[in-house]
Design a protein around this motif. Structure first.
Motif, PDB file in Angstrom:
ATOM      1  N   CYS A  25       0.805  -1.215   0.000  1.00  0.00           N
ATOM      2  CA  CYS A  25       0.000   0.000   0.000  1.00  0.00           C
ATOM      3  C   CYS A  25       0.845   1.275   0.000  1.00  0.00           C
ATOM      4  O   CYS A  25       1.876   1.361   0.670  1.00  0.00           O
ATOM      5  N   GLU A  26       0.342   2.250  -0.727  1.00  0.00           N
ATOM      6  CA  GLU A  26       0.705   3.637  -0.497  1.00  0.00           C
ATOM      7  C   GLU A  26      -0.127   4.128   0.687  1.00  0.00           C
ATOM      8  O   GLU A  26      -1.012   3.422   1.171  1.00  0.00           O
ATOM      9  N   SER A  27       0.135   5.358   1.149  1.00  0.00           N
ATOM     10  CA  SER A  27      -0.871   5.993   1.978  1.00  0.00           C
ATOM     11  C   SER A  27      -2.139   6.133   1.132  1.00  0.00           C
ATOM     12  O   SER A  27      -2.050   6.228  -0.100  1.00  0.00           O
ATOM     13  N   PRO A  28      -3.332   6.115   1.749  1.00  0.00           N
ATOM     14  CA  PRO A  28      -4.567   6.167   0.949  1.00  0.00           C
ATOM     15  C   PRO A  28      -4.572   7.301  -0.072  1.00  0.00           C
ATOM     16  O   PRO A  28      -5.028   7.114  -1.196  1.00  0.00           O
ATOM     17  N   LEU A  29      -4.088   8.465   0.318  1.00  0.00           N
ATOM     18  CA  LEU A  29      -3.782   9.536  -0.635  1.00  0.00           C
ATOM     19  C   LEU A  29      -2.267   9.654  -0.689  1.00  0.00           C
ATOM     20  O   LEU A  29      -1.644  10.189   0.232  1.00  0.00           O
ATOM     21  N   PRO A  30      -1.617   9.165  -1.738  1.00  0.00           N
ATOM     22  CA  PRO A  30      -0.159   9.259  -1.818  1.00  0.00           C
ATOM     23  C   PRO A  30       0.353  10.698  -1.855  1.00  0.00           C
ATOM     24  O   PRO A  30       1.499  10.965  -1.500  1.00  0.00           O
ATOM     25  N   ARG A  31      -0.504  11.602  -2.269  1.00  0.00           N
ATOM     26  CA  ARG A  31      -0.239  13.041  -2.199  1.00  0.00           C
ATOM     27  C   ARG A  31      -1.598  13.718  -2.100  1.00  0.00           C
ATOM     28  O   ARG A  31      -2.611  13.160  -2.511  1.00  0.00           O
ATOM     29  N   ALA A  32      -1.608  14.905  -1.536  1.00  0.00           N
ATOM     30  CA  ALA A  32      -2.885  15.579  -1.314  1.00  0.00           C
ATOM     31  C   ALA A  32      -2.723  17.066  -1.574  1.00  0.00           C
ATOM     32  O   ALA A  32      -1.627  17.619  -1.488  1.00  0.00           O
ATOM     33  N   TYR A  33      -3.843  17.705  -1.865  1.00  0.00           N
ATOM     34  CA  TYR A  33      -3.818  19.151  -2.089  1.00  0.00           C
ATOM     35  C   TYR A  33      -3.588  19.922  -0.789  1.00  0.00           C
ATOM     36  O   TYR A  33      -3.107  21.063  -0.827  1.00  0.00           O
ATOM     37  N   GLY A  38      12.337  29.614  16.235  1.00  0.00           N
ATOM     38  CA  GLY A  38      13.029  30.843  16.629  1.00  0.00           C
ATOM     39  C   GLY A  38      13.039  31.896  15.538  1.00  0.00           C
ATOM     40  O   GLY A  38      13.166  33.095  15.826  1.00  0.00           O
ATOM     41  N   LYS A  39      12.894  31.447  14.301  1.00  0.00           N
ATOM     42  CA  LYS A  39      12.837  32.396  13.184  1.00  0.00           C
ATOM     43  C   LYS A  39      11.472  33.058  13.066  1.00  0.00           C
ATOM     44  O   LYS A  39      11.289  34.007  12.299  1.00  0.00           O
ATOM     45  N   GLY A  40      10.479  32.513  13.802  1.00  0.00           N
ATOM     46  CA  GLY A  40       9.144  33.097  13.788  1.00  0.00           C
ATOM     47  C   GLY A  40       8.343  32.820  12.541  1.00  0.00           C
ATOM     48  O   GLY A  40       7.389  33.543  12.232  1.00  0.00           O
ATOM     49  N   PHE A  41       8.705  31.740  11.827  1.00  0.00           N
ATOM     50  CA  PHE A  41       7.998  31.469  10.572  1.00  0.00           C
ATOM     51  C   PHE A  41       7.495  30.026  10.489  1.00  0.00           C
ATOM     52  O   PHE A  41       7.069  29.574   9.445  1.00  0.00           O
ATOM     53  N   GLY A  42       7.577  29.273  11.590  1.00  0.00           N
ATOM     54  CA  GLY A  42       6.959  27.960  11.652  1.00  0.00           C
ATOM     55  C   GLY A  42       7.813  26.812  11.164  1.00  0.00           C
ATOM     56  O   GLY A  42       8.977  26.968  10.795  1.00  0.00           O
ATOM     57  N   PHE A  43       7.198  25.611  11.158  1.00  0.00           N
ATOM     58  CA  PHE A  43       7.880  24.379  10.772  1.00  0.00           C
ATOM     59  C   PHE A  43       8.120  24.313   9.268  1.00  0.00           C
ATOM     60  O   PHE A  43       7.305  24.741   8.483  1.00  0.00           O
ATOM     61  N   PHE A  44       9.222  23.709   8.892  1.00  0.00           N
ATOM     62  CA  PHE A  44       9.426  23.313   7.496  1.00  0.00           C
ATOM     63  C   PHE A  44      10.349  22.095   7.450  1.00  0.00           C
ATOM     64  O   PHE A  44       9.899  20.969   7.312  1.00  0.00           O
ATOM     65  N   GLN A  45      11.658  22.286   7.617  1.00  0.00           N
ATOM     66  CA  GLN A  45      12.588  21.166   7.574  1.00  0.00           C
ATOM     67  C   GLN A  45      12.345  20.173   8.707  1.00  0.00           C
ATOM     68  O   GLN A  45      12.640  18.981   8.569  1.00  0.00           O
ATOM     69  N   SER A  46      11.795  20.650   9.807  1.00  0.00           N
ATOM     70  CA  SER A  46      11.575  19.785  10.965  1.00  0.00           C
ATOM     71  C   SER A  46      10.346  18.892  10.819  1.00  0.00           C
ATOM     72  O   SER A  46      10.084  18.060  11.693  1.00  0.00           O
ATOM     73  N   LYS A  47       9.602  19.051   9.736  1.00  0.00           N
ATOM     74  CA  LYS A  47       8.421  18.224   9.492  1.00  0.00           C
ATOM     75  C   LYS A  47       8.537  17.557   8.125  1.00  0.00           C
ATOM     76  O   LYS A  47       8.010  18.039   7.121  1.00  0.00           O
ATOM     77  N   PRO A  48       9.254  16.417   8.061  1.00  0.00           N
ATOM     78  CA  PRO A  48       9.387  15.702   6.787  1.00  0.00           C
ATOM     79  C   PRO A  48       8.100  14.967   6.432  1.00  0.00           C
ATOM     80  O   PRO A  48       7.062  15.172   7.064  1.00  0.00           O
ATOM     81  N   SER A  49       8.165  14.087   5.441  1.00  0.00           N
ATOM     82  CA  SER A  49       6.963  13.396   4.964  1.00  0.00           C
ATOM     83  C   SER A  49       6.312  12.558   6.059  1.00  0.00           C
ATOM     84  O   SER A  49       6.987  11.814   6.775  1.00  0.00           O
ATOM     85  N   SER A  50       4.998  12.674   6.164  1.00  0.00           N
ATOM     86  CA  SER A  50       4.210  11.854   7.081  1.00  0.00           C
ATOM     87  C   SER A  50       3.783  10.565   6.391  1.00  0.00           C
ATOM     88  O   SER A  50       3.793  10.458   5.163  1.00  0.00           O
ATOM     89  N   ALA A  51       3.389   9.587   7.208  1.00  0.00           N
ATOM     90  CA  ALA A  51       2.835   8.335   6.688  1.00  0.00           C
ATOM     91  C   ALA A  51       1.439   8.139   7.258  1.00  0.00           C
ATOM     92  O   ALA A  51       1.165   8.511   8.403  1.00  0.00           O
ATOM     93  N   PHE A  52       0.561   7.547   6.455  1.00  0.00           N
ATOM     94  CA  PHE A  52      -0.814   7.297   6.874  1.00  0.00           C
ATOM     95  C   PHE A  52      -1.105   5.802   6.848  1.00  0.00           C
ATOM     96  O   PHE A  52      -0.394   5.026   6.217  1.00  0.00           O
ATOM     97  N   SER A  53      -2.154   5.407   7.530  1.00  0.00           N
ATOM     98  CA  SER A  53      -2.508   3.991   7.647  1.00  0.00           C
ATOM     99  C   SER A  53      -2.799   3.382   6.278  1.00  0.00           C
ATOM    100  O   SER A  53      -3.152   4.088   5.330  1.00  0.00           O
ATOM    101  N   PRO A  54      -2.662   2.050   6.161  1.00  0.00           N
ATOM    102  CA  PRO A  54      -2.963   1.402   4.880  1.00  0.00           C
ATOM    103  C   PRO A  54      -4.372   1.684   4.391  1.00  0.00           C
ATOM    104  O   PRO A  54      -4.610   1.780   3.180  1.00  0.00           O
ATOM    105  N   VAL A  55      -5.308   1.838   5.332  1.00  0.00           N
ATOM    106  CA  VAL A  55      -6.721   1.933   4.982  1.00  0.00           C
ATOM    107  C   VAL A  55      -7.325   3.222   5.523  1.00  0.00           C
ATOM    108  O   VAL A  55      -7.005   3.648   6.639  1.00  0.00           O
ATOM    109  N   ALA A  56      -8.160   3.852   4.725  1.00  0.00           N
ATOM    110  CA  ALA A  56      -8.993   4.975   5.152  1.00  0.00           C
ATOM    111  C   ALA A  56     -10.423   4.462   5.251  1.00  0.00           C
ATOM    112  O   ALA A  56     -10.886   3.709   4.376  1.00  0.00           O
ATOM    113  N   VAL A  57     -11.149   4.851   6.299  1.00  0.00           N
ATOM    114  CA  VAL A  57     -12.481   4.287   6.526  1.00  0.00           C
ATOM    115  C   VAL A  57     -13.530   5.386   6.625  1.00  0.00           C
ATOM    116  O   VAL A  57     -13.251   6.491   7.103  1.00  0.00           O
TER     117      VAL A  57
END
Length: 328
Positions: A72-80, A183-202
């Motif tokens: 399986c991919e994540s149920p949506l392998p990429r999302a808007y 500390g830069k005041g502009f939020g997460f970017f490099q610290s949040k890499p790709s997430s993974a989702f469950s095999p199944v969406a219900v």
């Protein structure tokens, strides 16, 4: 209904319906080739998919095949859109307490949310590849919803009605990169890499009475290196329920069909339930002992994330990932 996306050498994979017990699957190209295509025209296509699903459950589909979560991919392998909230404010309170920081009162009334990268999700059995252990690699076990089109400034009731699917999430975080970015005041970017989702969406009905229209009232079970790490109850201590965080995401913009909204790390005040991320356990150790004793994830460490119903049936399949060294 239960949906999965199989790897097939394309970006968006092959949509399949999966039986309730996660043993059988059937492709439905005559209805939709991908989950995004189904979500784009949900009102017309979902009833057609439901009819096939019932035939699958009744054993009437000769084309059904054995379902293999490892394919399986994540149920949506990429999302808007992928936006992650922090619905369990006691988790935020704990993290701030450990570093001696006061928590603004608004945190209890105005949800935190960040916009994550959604162009490349990991499959539920894909490795977590990282160039360095020094990044402070952490898992975060969560629940997420996928919504239908939702107008800007949607109400909670509209947000609730727009929830189409549920998934589990491993929202990988790189803890040692977070302070510098914030500390830069502009939020997460490099610290949040790709997430993974469950095999199944219900669909919500698959959760039965565990879904009350606001919260999912079941434990989320996390194992680290095959040892139980935590099983906090998702329905307990959730400051902001799903309709609230979905409506929050839509406050100043419409949400398009297929947008994913996450709950943030599941956390209970009852610490005997364990934790859903290493950062929280480390914070508890700092409060108790003045320093953390638990390390962040190292290469070859393995995380497993699951949710079981009251009859001990696995609802979403299993996220199971190993941290490996990334090499070009």
């Amino acid at each position: 209904m239960k949906f999965a996306t199989l790897k097939n050498n394309t970006r968006d994979g092959q949509l399949v319906l999966v039986s309730r017990d996660l043993t059988k699957a059937v492709a439905i190209p005559q209805i939709a080739g991908t989950l995004q295509a189904l979500l784009d025209n949900w009102n017309e296509l979902a009833p057609k998919a439901e009819a096939v699903y019932q035939d699958l459950l009744d054993g009437k589909i000769s084309e059904a095949f054995d379902f293999d979560e490892s394919k399986c991919e994540s149920p949506l392998p990429r999302a808007y859109q992928w936006a992650d909230g922090s619905a369990y404010v006691n988790h935020v309170e704990l993290v701030r307490k450990a570093r001696g920081a006061e928590m603004p009162e608004t945190f209890w009334t105005d949800p935190l949310m960040y916009q994550g990268g959604s162009d490349t999700f990991l499959g539920p059995r894909d490795n977590i590849e990282m160039a360095s252990e020094e990044y402070g690699i952490d898992m975060e076990s969560e629940v997420a919803v996928i919504v239908d089109d939702l107008p800007m400034a949607a109400t909670k009731d509209e947000a609730r009605d727009a929830i189409r699917l549920f998934m589990l999430v491993n929202d990988v975080s790189l803890r040692n990169l977070i302070p510098g970015e914030l500390g830069k005041g502009f939020g997460f970017f490099q610290s949040k890499p790709s997430s993974a989702f469950s095999p199944v969406a219900v669909t919500p009905d698959e959760l039965g009475d565990a879904w009350d229209g606001d919260k999912v009232k079941l434990p989320l079970v996390t194992h680290l290196n095959d040892e139980l790490f935590g099983k906090p109850d998702c329905g307990v201590d959730m400051t902001f329920d799903f309709p609230t965080i979905v409506a929050h995401a839509a406050k100043t913009r419409p949400l398009g069909a297929g947008a994913i909204i996450g709950s943030g790390t599941i956390s209970n005040y009852d610490r005997s339930a364990g934790s859903s991320c290493l950062a929280e356990k480390r914070m508890l150790e700092i409060i108790a002992d003045g320093k953390p004793s638990t390390e962040f994830m190292k290469f070859n460490d393995k995380v497993r994330i699951e949710m079981f119903d009251k009859q001990d049936n696995n609802i979403f399949g299993t996220i199971e990932q190993t941290v490996t060294e990334y090499k070009k």
